[in-house]
Design a protein around this motif. Structure first.
Motif, PDB file in Angstrom:
ATOM      1  N   THR A 173       0.826  -1.218   0.000  1.00 18.14           N
ATOM      2  CA  THR A 173       0.000   0.000   0.000  1.00 18.14           C
ATOM      3  C   THR A 173       0.852   1.257   0.000  1.00 18.14           C
ATOM      4  O   THR A 173       0.390   2.312  -0.426  1.00 18.14           O
ATOM      5  CB  THR A 173      -0.952   0.022   1.216  1.00 18.14           C
ATOM      6  OG1 THR A 173      -0.185   0.047   2.422  1.00 18.14           O
ATOM      7  CG2 THR A 173      -1.886  -1.163   1.204  1.00 18.14           C
ATOM      8  N   GLU A 174       2.078   1.154   0.478  1.00 14.56           N
ATOM      9  CA  GLU A 174       2.984   2.306   0.399  1.00 14.56           C
ATOM     10  C   GLU A 174       3.437   2.550  -1.031  1.00 14.56           C
ATOM     11  O   GLU A 174       3.653   3.696  -1.437  1.00 14.56           O
ATOM     12  CB  GLU A 174       4.188   2.071   1.318  1.00 14.56           C
ATOM     13  CG  GLU A 174       3.840   2.127   2.802  1.00 14.56           C
ATOM     14  CD  GLU A 174       4.980   1.651   3.679  1.00 14.56           C
ATOM     15  OE1 GLU A 174       5.988   1.163   3.122  1.00 14.56           O
ATOM     16  OE2 GLU A 174       4.858   1.751   4.916  1.00 14.56           O
ATOM     17  N   LEU A 175       3.559   1.479  -1.811  1.00 18.93           N
ATOM     18  CA  LEU A 175       3.920   1.622  -3.225  1.00 18.93           C
ATOM     19  C   LEU A 175       2.755   2.181  -4.033  1.00 18.93           C
ATOM     20  O   LEU A 175       2.945   3.040  -4.905  1.00 18.93           O
ATOM     21  CB  LEU A 175       4.333   0.268  -3.811  1.00 18.93           C
ATOM     22  CG  LEU A 175       5.527  -0.455  -3.194  1.00 18.93           C
ATOM     23  CD1 LEU A 175       5.822  -1.718  -3.991  1.00 18.93           C
ATOM     24  CD2 LEU A 175       6.737   0.451  -3.121  1.00 18.93           C
ATOM     25  N   ILE A 200      -3.409 -13.767  10.528  1.00 14.63           N
ATOM     26  CA  ILE A 200      -3.817 -13.508   9.139  1.00 14.63           C
ATOM     27  C   ILE A 200      -4.684 -12.262   9.082  1.00 14.63           C
ATOM     28  O   ILE A 200      -4.513 -11.402   8.206  1.00 14.63           O
ATOM     29  CB  ILE A 200      -4.576 -14.730   8.567  1.00 14.63           C
ATOM     30  CG1 ILE A 200      -3.641 -15.933   8.469  1.00 14.63           C
ATOM     31  CG2 ILE A 200      -5.165 -14.401   7.195  1.00 14.63           C
ATOM     32  CD1 ILE A 200      -4.333 -17.219   8.075  1.00 14.63           C
ATOM     33  N   ALA A 201      -5.619 -12.143  10.022  1.00 13.64           N
ATOM     34  CA  ALA A 201      -6.482 -10.967  10.069  1.00 13.64           C
ATOM     35  C   ALA A 201      -5.666  -9.692  10.293  1.00 13.64           C
ATOM     36  O   ALA A 201      -5.947  -8.642   9.704  1.00 13.64           O
ATOM     37  CB  ALA A 201      -7.529 -11.118  11.163  1.00 13.64           C
ATOM     38  N   GLU A 206      -4.124  -4.613   7.242  1.00 12.37           N
ATOM     39  CA  GLU A 206      -3.216  -3.516   6.894  1.00 12.37           C
ATOM     40  C   GLU A 206      -3.728  -2.736   5.686  1.00 12.37           C
ATOM     41  O   GLU A 206      -3.418  -1.552   5.530  1.00 12.37           O
ATOM     42  CB  GLU A 206      -1.818  -4.070   6.616  1.00 12.37           C
ATOM     43  CG  GLU A 206      -1.133  -4.616   7.855  1.00 12.37           C
ATOM     44  CD  GLU A 206       0.147  -5.374   7.558  1.00 12.37           C
ATOM     45  OE1 GLU A 206       0.800  -5.831   8.503  1.00 12.37           O
ATOM     46  OE2 GLU A 206       0.489  -5.514   6.355  1.00 12.37           O
ATOM     47  N   LEU A 207      -4.528  -3.399   4.857  1.00 11.99           N
ATOM     48  CA  LEU A 207      -5.090  -2.715   3.694  1.00 11.99           C
ATOM     49  C   LEU A 207      -6.036  -1.596   4.118  1.00 11.99           C
ATOM     50  O   LEU A 207      -5.947  -0.465   3.619  1.00 11.99           O
ATOM     51  CB  LEU A 207      -5.814  -3.717   2.796  1.00 11.99           C
ATOM     52  CG  LEU A 207      -6.573  -3.150   1.600  1.00 11.99           C
ATOM     53  CD1 LEU A 207      -5.655  -2.328   0.703  1.00 11.99           C
ATOM     54  CD2 LEU A 207      -7.216  -4.281   0.798  1.00 11.99           C
ATOM     55  N   SER A 231     -13.077  -1.233  12.686  1.00 12.26           N
ATOM     56  CA  SER A 231     -12.511  -0.381  13.738  1.00 12.26           C
ATOM     57  C   SER A 231     -11.076   0.042  13.436  1.00 12.26           C
ATOM     58  O   SER A 231     -10.517   0.875  14.159  1.00 12.26           O
ATOM     59  CB  SER A 231     -12.544  -1.118  15.081  1.00 12.26           C
ATOM     60  OG  SER A 231     -11.712  -2.272  15.044  1.00 12.26           O
ATOM     61  N   ARG A 232     -10.512  -0.498  12.361  1.00 16.49           N
ATOM     62  CA  ARG A 232      -9.111  -0.212  12.053  1.00 16.49           C
ATOM     63  C   ARG A 232      -8.946   0.783  10.911  1.00 16.49           C
ATOM     64  O   ARG A 232      -7.837   0.976  10.420  1.00 16.49           O
ATOM     65  CB  ARG A 232      -8.386  -1.526  11.707  1.00 16.49           C
ATOM     66  CG  ARG A 232      -8.321  -2.499  12.867  1.00 16.49           C
ATOM     67  CD  ARG A 232      -7.837  -3.871  12.431  1.00 16.49           C
ATOM     68  NE  ARG A 232      -6.513  -3.853  11.838  1.00 16.49           N
ATOM     69  CZ  ARG A 232      -5.908  -4.929  11.340  1.00 16.49           C
ATOM     70  NH1 ARG A 232      -6.531  -6.111  11.368  1.00 16.49           N
ATOM     71  NH2 ARG A 232      -4.706  -4.840  10.816  1.00 16.49           N
ATOM     72  N   THR A 233     -10.027   1.405  10.477  1.00 17.42           N
ATOM     73  CA  THR A 233      -9.930   2.340   9.364  1.00 17.42           C
ATOM     74  C   THR A 233     -10.658   3.637   9.666  1.00 17.42           C
ATOM     75  O   THR A 233     -11.647   3.648  10.407  1.00 17.42           O
ATOM     76  CB  THR A 233     -10.500   1.721   8.069  1.00 17.42           C
ATOM     77  OG1 THR A 233     -10.326   2.623   6.983  1.00 17.42           O
ATOM     78  CG2 THR A 233     -11.980   1.391   8.219  1.00 17.42           C
TER      79      THR A 233
END
Length: 468
Positions: A173-175, A200-201, A206-207, A231-233
């Motif tokens: 995602t940084e690329l 795995i989750a 991370e996306l 909750s992570r975005t």
């Protein structure tokens, strides 16, 4: 790729130019790593592998029309020399996507990534020019190469993102920073490498962590691990699935007589009917995922439904259904396998039976770690429960576990058989297949069971099958 001069590329990647008479010459063709794909205007990326060193092909690619080579040493032809080719490729991709006016869609999941990516690409390109990951080139090399294939006309860039550990998707995602992030599921693929579904989750999520506030996280409402990623975005969250709480959902799901899914698609903008060309009920979830992205990008329910109904398979060896002249149907799903995808394929096989004999030719599911015995045993048992006529387990220890699971579930005896390799499976099937039989072939990529499907199709073309 968008046109860039060699001087600009050298500046972007922090490289030194060698044997370049005119640094203003532009790269106007594709960026390639396979020397056979070099063409006029292209840039050849030379990787030094264990068996083949791309630098050895430098002169040949320039003779084929490549403008220059991106490598780690001078090669006697126009070249941009860097310390790390992979890092340079990533930097170039990052530079190009920043200049594009395209919307980037990143997608990941334990199963169904490539099929969903292919569906989504076919839907979106009805709206505007779309570039998407070819096949499963979803790693730190394949992803930037895909991004670099975009042009000024590209409006949607659909990038499949794979991971074998924590931090891999973050790097991707940084690329290529996505505006929309789609997470399909958290399953057992690569569980041996990750250590558990929680890990795995963590990696897949991370996306959504990389999404901007004005972006959208498209999450599977039917998978608790994925749903928890909301909750992570900081982006807007859109749920898809068969749950009543899903924003994009399916109702009245059924399979046609040929095993193709049909359902009523519901989106916030309307509803429409879908009957897919693909095989297996598992494609409903893939279709809903693609529909949720398409809805977010402004397509109507009717437009999405038509596109999904007309979409086919773009990648090889994924539920490829071919009927031989003698009536034997071969289902080649041999590209890869994990417990979720094998169960889905077996259910599709059962749906296609309609009174015909069915054969499941299965092999090892790799990278399952401590779960390997239980998962292979469970797949063998499922084959019995689905009334598959005969299981052919191909390979070593894992194949023996498949057969044992089938035997213990239903005392199949001669209804399940273990063979040593692909050729032994071909020999068995050639002697026992009869017109009307349906054969599913599936295993992890390393097993190479596509050879079984290909051999059986050649047999059918030659008319060698035994008719009984």
């Amino acid at each position: 790729m968008i046109a860039l001069s060699l001087a600009e590329i050298a500046d972007v990647v922090g490289g030194q130019t060698h044997d370049i008479p005119d640094p203003s010459v532009q790269v106007t063709g594709p960026v390639v790593r396979d020397s056979r794909e070099a063409e006029p205007g292209s840039l050849f990326v030379a990787f030094a592998g264990e068996r083949v060193d791309g630098h050895d092909f430098a002169r040949a690619v320039v003779e084929a029309g490549a403008v220059a080579v991106l490598g780690t040493r001078p090669v006697g032809v126009p070249a941009i020399v860097v310390d790390d080719v992979q890092a340079a490729l990533g930097a170039l991709a990052r530079h190009v996507v920043r200049r594009l006016g395209a919307t980037l869609v990143g997608l990941t999941g334990s199963a169904g990534k490539t099929s969903t990516k292919d569906l989504l690409a076919q839907v979106l390109r009805r709206k505007a020019p779309t570039v998407f990951t070819p096949g499963s080139l979803n790693n730190e090399i394949g992803l930037p190469l895909t991004a670099l294939s975009a042009t000024e006309e590209t409006r949607f860039l659909v990038l499949e993102m794979g991971a074998r550990g924590i931090g891999h998707i973050r790097y991707l995602t940084e690329l290529t920073p996505p505006k929309i992030g789609l997470v399909l599921n958290v399953g057992s693929a690569h569980i041996g490498e990750f250590g558990g579904r929680e890990q795995i989750a963590q990696a897949k999520g991370e996306l959504v962590e990389a999404l901007p506030e004005d972006g959208a996280a498209i999450l599977n409402a039917d998978d608790p691990y994925v749903r928890a990623m909301a909750s992570r975005t900081k982006a807007k969250v859109i749920l898809f699935g068969e749950s009543d709480e899903a924003d994009v959902r399916a109702e009245n799901v059924r399979l046609t007589d040929t095993g193709q899914p049909s359902f009523r698609l519901h989106t916030p903008s309307g509803a429409s009917d879908v009957t897919m060309r693909l095989y297996g009920e598992h494609h409903v979830s893939n279709a809903l995922a693609a529909a949720a992205v398409a809805h977010e990008l402004g397509m109507s329910a009717d437009e999405i439904a038509v596109a999904l109904s007309e979409a086919g398979s773009l990648s090889r060896w994924r539920m490829e259904v071919t009927e031989r002249p003698d009536g034997v149907t071969i289902v080649n799903d041999a590209y890869n396998a994990n417990p979720e995808s094998v169960r889905a394929a077996l259910r599709a096989l059962a749906a296609m039976a309609k009174g015909r004999r069915t054969w499941a030719v299965l092999g090892k599911m790799a990278e399952l770690g401590d779960e390997a015995l239980a998962e292979h045993d469970a797949v063998g048992r499922l084959a019995v429960r689905l009334n598959v006529s005969k299981l052919v387990a191909v390979g070593g220890r894992e194949a023996q576990w498949l057969q044992l699971g089938a035997y213990n579930e239903g005392s199949w005896g001669e209804e399940s058989v273990h063979v040593s390799d692909a050729q032994a499976a071909v020999d068995l099937l050639r002697s026992e297949l009869r017109p009307g039989d349906v054969v599913l072939v599936k295993a992890s990529r390393s097993v190479g069971l596509e050879k079984v499907a290909e051999a059986l199709l050649e047999t059918g073309a030659e008319g060698e099958v035994a008719a009984r």
